[in-house]
Enzyme design. Structure first.
Site, PDB file in Angstrom:
ATOM      1  N   ASP A 126      43.919  16.336  19.257  1.00 25.70           N
ATOM      2  CA  ASP A 126      43.574  17.250  18.173  1.00 25.70           C
ATOM      3  C   ASP A 126      44.853  17.483  17.382  1.00 25.70           C
ATOM      4  O   ASP A 126      45.879  17.849  17.958  1.00 25.70           O
ATOM      5  CB  ASP A 126      43.055  18.570  18.753  1.00 25.70           C
ATOM      6  N   ARG A 154      39.384  10.232  19.041  1.00 24.97           N
ATOM      7  CA  ARG A 154      38.801  11.579  18.892  1.00 24.97           C
ATOM      8  C   ARG A 154      37.365  11.477  18.409  1.00 24.97           C
ATOM      9  O   ARG A 154      37.065  10.800  17.429  1.00 24.97           O
ATOM     10  CB  ARG A 154      39.636  12.391  17.884  1.00 24.97           C
ATOM     11  N   ASP A 187      46.152  19.619  14.137  1.00 20.83           N
ATOM     12  CA  ASP A 187      45.818  20.665  13.171  1.00 20.83           C
ATOM     13  C   ASP A 187      46.994  20.896  12.233  1.00 20.83           C
ATOM     14  O   ASP A 187      48.133  21.088  12.688  1.00 20.83           O
ATOM     15  CB  ASP A 187      45.502  21.988  13.886  1.00 20.83           C
ATOM     16  N   ARG A 222      38.882  17.134  24.078  1.00 23.22           N
ATOM     17  CA  ARG A 222      39.223  16.085  23.117  1.00 23.22           C
ATOM     18  C   ARG A 222      40.396  15.230  23.594  1.00 23.22           C
ATOM     19  O   ARG A 222      41.267  15.722  24.304  1.00 23.22           O
ATOM     20  CB  ARG A 222      39.518  16.684  21.751  1.00 23.22           C
TER      21      ARG A 222
END
Length: 148
Positions: free
Chosen positions: A92, A80, A94, A89
């Site tokens: 990712d 990344r 989160d 990307r």
């Protein structure tokens, strides 16, 4: 504490990167559920390929900041690069919610400030935890029903 982690990828080999990210998370956390993979259109940012998205649930005793650092470490291992806000990307990760922690620190906002608006978070989460609540917003099933 239960962590809700959203995963997304749209360049390289997204399925392989998602599989690898989940395998790496399993090395450090007790992953208790992983949703199906969903193909979704990008939201915001430049023109880019569709995303592959998923949500996983995990148990951890790490402080929230260390869990976030772990997620960033997995992203880094998988290539990344943070070049463009909301850009394409390789992976990712989160942190959507972590136990009942509310955090308004710039480096860690919990729950994730846009989770309630994101079908690509709510739909996979609802698949694996239909009765879940997003702190400060309510039942994810009701939030999902309100989305266009």
């Amino acid at each position: 504490m239960k962590a809700v982690v959203a995963l997304g990828a749209n360049i390289g080999n997204p399925k392989e990167q998602m599989d690898l990210a989940i395998a790496l998370l399993k090395e450090s956390l007790e992953v208790t559920a992983v949703s199906s993979y969903y193909t979704t259109a990008p939201v915001g940012g430049p023109e880019q390929p569709d995303y592959l998205n998923a949500v996983c649930l995990a148990e951890s005793d790490l402080p929230a900041s260390e869990l976030l650092a772990l997620l960033h470490g997995v992203e880094k291992v998988l290539g990344r690069e943070r070049i463009e806000h909301w850009g394409p990307r390789t992976i990712d990760l989160d942190l959507i919610q972590y136990g009942a922690i509310l955090s308004y620190a710039e480096e860690l906002l919990l729950p994730h400030p846009r989770a309630h608006e994101r079908r690509f978070v709510l739909e996979p989460w609802a698949e694996i935890e239909p009765d879940a609540l997003l702190l400060t917003h309510g039942k994810i099933s009701e939030l999902l029903a309100q989305l266009p």
